[in-house]
Design a protein around this motif. Structure first.
Motif, PDB file in Angstrom:
ATOM      1  N   HIS A   1       0.818  -1.220   0.000  1.00  0.00           N
ATOM      2  CA  HIS A   1       0.000   0.000   0.000  1.00  0.00           C
ATOM      3  C   HIS A   1       0.850   1.269   0.000  1.00  0.00           C
ATOM      4  O   HIS A   1       0.356   2.335  -0.395  1.00  0.00           O
ATOM      5  N   GLN A   2       2.074   1.195   0.463  1.00  0.00           N
ATOM      6  CA  GLN A   2       2.897   2.403   0.457  1.00  0.00           C
ATOM      7  C   GLN A   2       3.078   2.904  -0.975  1.00  0.00           C
ATOM      8  O   GLN A   2       3.171   4.106  -1.201  1.00  0.00           O
ATOM      9  N   TRP A   3       3.126   2.004  -1.940  1.00  0.00           N
ATOM     10  CA  TRP A   3       3.136   2.379  -3.350  1.00  0.00           C
ATOM     11  C   TRP A   3       1.711   2.636  -3.850  1.00  0.00           C
ATOM     12  O   TRP A   3       1.440   3.667  -4.467  1.00  0.00           O
ATOM     13  N   PHE A   4       0.830   1.677  -3.558  1.00  0.00           N
ATOM     14  CA  PHE A   4      -0.522   1.657  -4.124  1.00  0.00           C
ATOM     15  C   PHE A   4      -1.538   2.093  -3.074  1.00  0.00           C
ATOM     16  O   PHE A   4      -2.017   1.299  -2.273  1.00  0.00           O
ATOM     17  N   GLY A   5      -1.840   3.380  -3.058  1.00  0.00           N
ATOM     18  CA  GLY A   5      -2.794   3.916  -2.097  1.00  0.00           C
ATOM     19  C   GLY A   5      -2.219   5.072  -1.303  1.00  0.00           C
ATOM     20  O   GLY A   5      -2.924   6.044  -1.012  1.00  0.00           O
TER      21      GLY A   5
ATOM     22  N   GLU B   1       3.935  -6.148 -16.088  1.00  0.00           N
ATOM     23  CA  GLU B   1       4.955  -5.696 -15.135  1.00  0.00           C
ATOM     24  C   GLU B   1       5.490  -4.317 -15.489  1.00  0.00           C
ATOM     25  O   GLU B   1       5.796  -3.512 -14.602  1.00  0.00           O
ATOM     26  N   GLN B   2       5.569  -4.004 -16.768  1.00  0.00           N
ATOM     27  CA  GLN B   2       5.934  -2.638 -17.173  1.00  0.00           C
ATOM     28  C   GLN B   2       4.872  -1.641 -16.717  1.00  0.00           C
ATOM     29  O   GLN B   2       5.199  -0.538 -16.254  1.00  0.00           O
ATOM     30  N   LEU B   3       3.626  -2.038 -16.844  1.00  0.00           N
ATOM     31  CA  LEU B   3       2.525  -1.171 -16.414  1.00  0.00           C
ATOM     32  C   LEU B   3       2.607  -0.872 -14.924  1.00  0.00           C
ATOM     33  O   LEU B   3       2.449   0.282 -14.501  1.00  0.00           O
ATOM     34  N   GLU B   4       2.866  -1.892 -14.114  1.00  0.00           N
ATOM     35  CA  GLU B   4       2.918  -1.703 -12.669  1.00  0.00           C
ATOM     36  C   GLU B   4       4.006  -0.703 -12.286  1.00  0.00           C
ATOM     37  O   GLU B   4       3.792   0.194 -11.455  1.00  0.00           O
ATOM     38  N   ARG B   5       5.171  -0.843 -12.881  1.00  0.00           N
ATOM     39  CA  ARG B   5       6.267   0.082 -12.592  1.00  0.00           C
ATOM     40  C   ARG B   5       5.949   1.486 -13.087  1.00  0.00           C
ATOM     41  O   ARG B   5       6.229   2.485 -12.400  1.00  0.00           O
ATOM     42  N   ALA B   6       5.360   1.563 -14.273  1.00  0.00           N
ATOM     43  CA  ALA B   6       5.035   2.879 -14.832  1.00  0.00           C
ATOM     44  C   ALA B   6       3.962   3.582 -14.005  1.00  0.00           C
ATOM     45  O   ALA B   6       3.995   4.806 -13.836  1.00  0.00           O
ATOM     46  N   TRP B   7       3.005   2.829 -13.475  1.00  0.00           N
ATOM     47  CA  TRP B   7       1.915   3.411 -12.694  1.00  0.00           C
ATOM     48  C   TRP B   7       2.444   4.133 -11.459  1.00  0.00           C
ATOM     49  O   TRP B   7       2.116   5.296 -11.211  1.00  0.00           O
ATOM     50  N   VAL B   8       3.285   3.445 -10.681  1.00  0.00           N
ATOM     51  CA  VAL B   8       3.755   4.056  -9.435  1.00  0.00           C
ATOM     52  C   VAL B   8       4.782   5.147  -9.694  1.00  0.00           C
ATOM     53  O   VAL B   8       4.956   6.055  -8.863  1.00  0.00           O
TER      54      VAL B   8
ATOM     55  N   PHE C   1      -5.622   4.667 -14.973  1.00  0.00           N
ATOM     56  CA  PHE C   1      -5.022   3.338 -15.036  1.00  0.00           C
ATOM     57  C   PHE C   1      -5.323   2.664 -16.375  1.00  0.00           C
ATOM     58  O   PHE C   1      -4.430   2.068 -16.998  1.00  0.00           O
ATOM     59  N   VAL C   2      -6.562   2.762 -16.819  1.00  0.00           N
ATOM     60  CA  VAL C   2      -6.938   2.161 -18.104  1.00  0.00           C
ATOM     61  C   VAL C   2      -6.166   2.816 -19.240  1.00  0.00           C
ATOM     62  O   VAL C   2      -5.677   2.139 -20.157  1.00  0.00           O
ATOM     63  N   SER C   3      -5.997   4.131 -19.178  1.00  0.00           N
ATOM     64  CA  SER C   3      -5.263   4.848 -20.219  1.00  0.00           C
ATOM     65  C   SER C   3      -3.807   4.425 -20.257  1.00  0.00           C
ATOM     66  O   SER C   3      -3.233   4.183 -21.330  1.00  0.00           O
ATOM     67  N   LEU C   4      -3.171   4.323 -19.082  1.00  0.00           N
ATOM     68  CA  LEU C   4      -1.773   3.914 -19.041  1.00  0.00           C
ATOM     69  C   LEU C   4      -1.609   2.465 -19.493  1.00  0.00           C
ATOM     70  O   LEU C   4      -0.668   2.133 -20.223  1.00  0.00           O
ATOM     71  N   ALA C   5      -2.525   1.604 -19.098  1.00  0.00           N
ATOM     72  CA  ALA C   5      -2.467   0.210 -19.539  1.00  0.00           C
ATOM     73  C   ALA C   5      -2.583   0.115 -21.056  1.00  0.00           C
ATOM     74  O   ALA C   5      -1.882  -0.684 -21.694  1.00  0.00           O
ATOM     75  N   SER C   6      -3.437   0.943 -21.643  1.00  0.00           N
ATOM     76  CA  SER C   6      -3.592   0.946 -23.100  1.00  0.00           C
ATOM     77  C   SER C   6      -2.307   1.403 -23.773  1.00  0.00           C
ATOM     78  O   SER C   6      -1.877   0.829 -24.788  1.00  0.00           O
ATOM     79  N   ARG C   7      -1.687   2.425 -23.215  1.00  0.00           N
ATOM     80  CA  ARG C   7      -0.450   2.934 -23.807  1.00  0.00           C
ATOM     81  C   ARG C   7       0.690   1.917 -23.698  1.00  0.00           C
ATOM     82  O   ARG C   7       1.423   1.686 -24.664  1.00  0.00           O
ATOM     83  N   ILE C   8       0.822   1.283 -22.537  1.00  0.00           N
ATOM     84  CA  ILE C   8       1.900   0.322 -22.341  1.00  0.00           C
ATOM     85  C   ILE C   8       1.712  -0.904 -23.236  1.00  0.00           C
ATOM     86  O   ILE C   8       2.670  -1.430 -23.823  1.00  0.00           O
ATOM     87  N   SER C   9       0.478  -1.363 -23.370  1.00  0.00           N
ATOM     88  CA  SER C   9       0.207  -2.573 -24.144  1.00  0.00           C
ATOM     89  C   SER C   9       0.136  -2.319 -25.641  1.00  0.00           C
ATOM     90  O   SER C   9       0.180  -3.261 -26.438  1.00  0.00           O
TER      91      SER C   9
END
Length: 515
Positions: A352-356, A451-458, A471-479
């Motif tokens: 949660h320190q990263w996510f939340g 895994e790229q998405l997770e790192r890019a998100w935080v 999140f959906v936008s970033l996932a679309s861009r990464i994928s």
């Protein structure tokens, strides 16, 4: 937050795959409307029954779908400076001064702070006395002159902070066996101090805590001073990163503060009951390796320090207060869990320190981004420590998902909390039900892109707030593909979509027992 699945009497027995959870503001007014009746005596600000008159102060909030009265429009908080005086009795109100530095985002004839459980003695705005009145769970402040849009706001509220709850409501101060701690999620920080109590308005915090010298006071962030005067000591702490109000933490008790070193020289600070120092050490010593494990998954730890606050109190949950996660003592001493389960719960709050905490939800409907991710890493860690495999846990979550969606709503559109139980938004659908969304996404775009998405998100939203749409936008861009059509039914559907790669997975028919 994680509701702890206790497995020994008197709590209900539960498995990790079918666990049970013990759950036990104002419109911007023009200057012409600033004729608020002055408060001439200290004002008790406890929840009151009945509605305010139309011409009087009104509580409105920022319009959060789940907590519509929470937060306040018209200003943006930069920092809080909170002074607390504790006299050693956790049944008596603390004297407090809350100083808020903010900027008006509109012209304000008056403005609101969330505050619902204490006595307000005085309010100043930019050094001048201000009038104040209550409206529901809000403190409505009328400055001596209207605040221009873009102008600085320095608000000082002298008040008490009452650790004894006025009702059976959730959160705020937690009375421990030897003192106090905080559990402010989801909307209870304003039971402790005046604030803009919504995660969309993160700010820096300074805490100054005066207590008897045999009491140890600890708060979020780093220590910046300690001064003894007679029989009392004043402790000061400051965060180096912005924080949502629901993540604030102050601990008061007969505690020992333990230090160790984490990855890259990170200070790891634990706060434990002094008498339990030895019995807790085997668990506390695992934290540096757990931080290193998380860093291999998502990147560098985002804050100035980390550690566990172990409290001798019955809460039924563990809580990711920023830099200092709150844990019940019994989680480590009751020994009703296997070791892998206890360690995975520790990783849940660490994740949660990263996510939340670092990346905070813009609205409470975005809660799945917090709990789904924390549950995801909890599950990955458990699978490496003799717990069920990720596929086993997600298949079981899939089986129950339709039932969870019916009772709690879809992951990104959860149902409102039950009346009088504000933390009831923490239902299974935002834990394993939301981790299931992440599993489906990984199945759809592949492990490498996920895994790229997770790192890019935080990294992209560090120290900020973010939404499901982000999140959906970033996932679309990464994928490299538009994922809106794929994720919409997973996030907002009343029925669970087919799981990519697992056509044999089935949901449990509604109405059939799932125990």
């Amino acid at each position: 937050m994680l509701f702890t699945p206790w497995t020994t009497a008197p709590r209900a027995k539960a498995s990790r795959t079918s666990r049970t959870f013990r759950i036990g503001t104002v419109l911007l007014a023009p200057a012409a409307c600033a004729g608020l009746v002055a408060a001439s005596a200290p004002l008790p600000v406890s929840p009151s029954s009945g509605s305010p008159r139309a011409e009087g102060p009104t509580a409105l909030g920022v319009g959060d779908r789940l907590f519509p009265d929470l937060g306040n429009p018209g200003y943006d908080v930069a920092s809080y400076d909170i002074s607390l005086t504790y006299r050693g009795d956790n049944s008596k109100p603390l004297d407090a001064v809350t100083r808020i530095a903010a900027r008006a985002t509109d012209r304000l004839g008056r403005f609101n702070l969330d505050f619902s459980h204490g006595t307000v003695r005085s309010v100043e705005v930019n050094g001048a006395p201000a009038r104040f009145a209550k409206a529901g769970e809000d403190l409505v402040v009328t400055p001596s002159r209207p605040l221009a849009r873009g102008s600085a706001m320095r608000v000082t509220v002298r008040h008490t902070s009452d650790p004894v709850p006025p009702d059976k409501g959730d959160g705020g101060w937690v009375r421990t066996k030897d003192g106090l701690a905080m559990a402010n999620q989801a909307d209870a920080a304003h039971r402790v101090f005046p604030c803009n109590d919504h995660p969309s308005d993160k700010a820096l915090f300074t805490f100054r805590i005066t207590a008897p010298s045999d009491v140890t006071a600890v708060a979020n962030g780093v220590p910046v001073g300690r001064t003894r005067a007679g029989s009392t000591t004043t402790w000061a702490y400051r965060t180096l990163h912005p924080m949502a109000t629901e993540l604030a933490q102050v601990s008061l008790g007969r505690s020992t503060v333990l230090y160790r070193t984490g990855p890259h020289g990170l200070v790891v600070r634990d706060v434990v009951p002094t008498k339990d120092r030895k019995v807790l050490e085997p668990w506390l010593s695992k934290t540096p390796d757990q931080i290193a494990w998380m860093e291999r998954k998502v990147g560098r730890y985002p804050f100035e320090r980390y550690g566990l606050l172990v409290a001798e109190a019955q809460t039924g949950f563990e809580l990711e207060t920023q830099t200092l996660s709150l844990f019940e003592r019994e989680l480590f001493t009751d020994r009703g869990h296997p070791d892998w389960s206890i360690e995975s719960i520790m990783v849940h709050e660490l994740a949660h320190q990263w996510f939340g905490d670092s990346v905070s939800p813009r609205t409470w409907s975005d809660l799945w981004l917090n709990e789904g991710h924390a549950t995801w890493y909890e599950a990955l860690y458990a699978a490496e420590k003799s717990g069920p495999s990720l596929d086993e846990r997600m298949r079981e979550a899939y089986r129950q998902s339709d039932s969870w969606r019916t009772s709690g709503g879809p992951p990104a559109a959860p149902k409102a909390p039950d009346a009088g139980q504000k933390i009831s938004i923490f239902r299974p659908v935002v834990y394993d039900g939301s981790a299931l969304v992440l599993y489906a996404l990984r199945q759809e775009i592949g492990r490498t892109a996920f895994e790229q998405l997770e790192r890019a998100w935080v990294a992209t939203y560090r120290d900020e707030t973010a939404t499901t749409a982000d999140f959906v936008s970033l996932a679309s861009r990464i994928s490299g593909r538009d994922l809106r059509g794929f994720l919409r039914p997973w996030l907002y559907g009343t029925k669970t979509p087919p799981m990519p790669g697992h056509p044999d997975w089935r949901t449990e028919p509604l109405g059939r027992p799932t125990g």
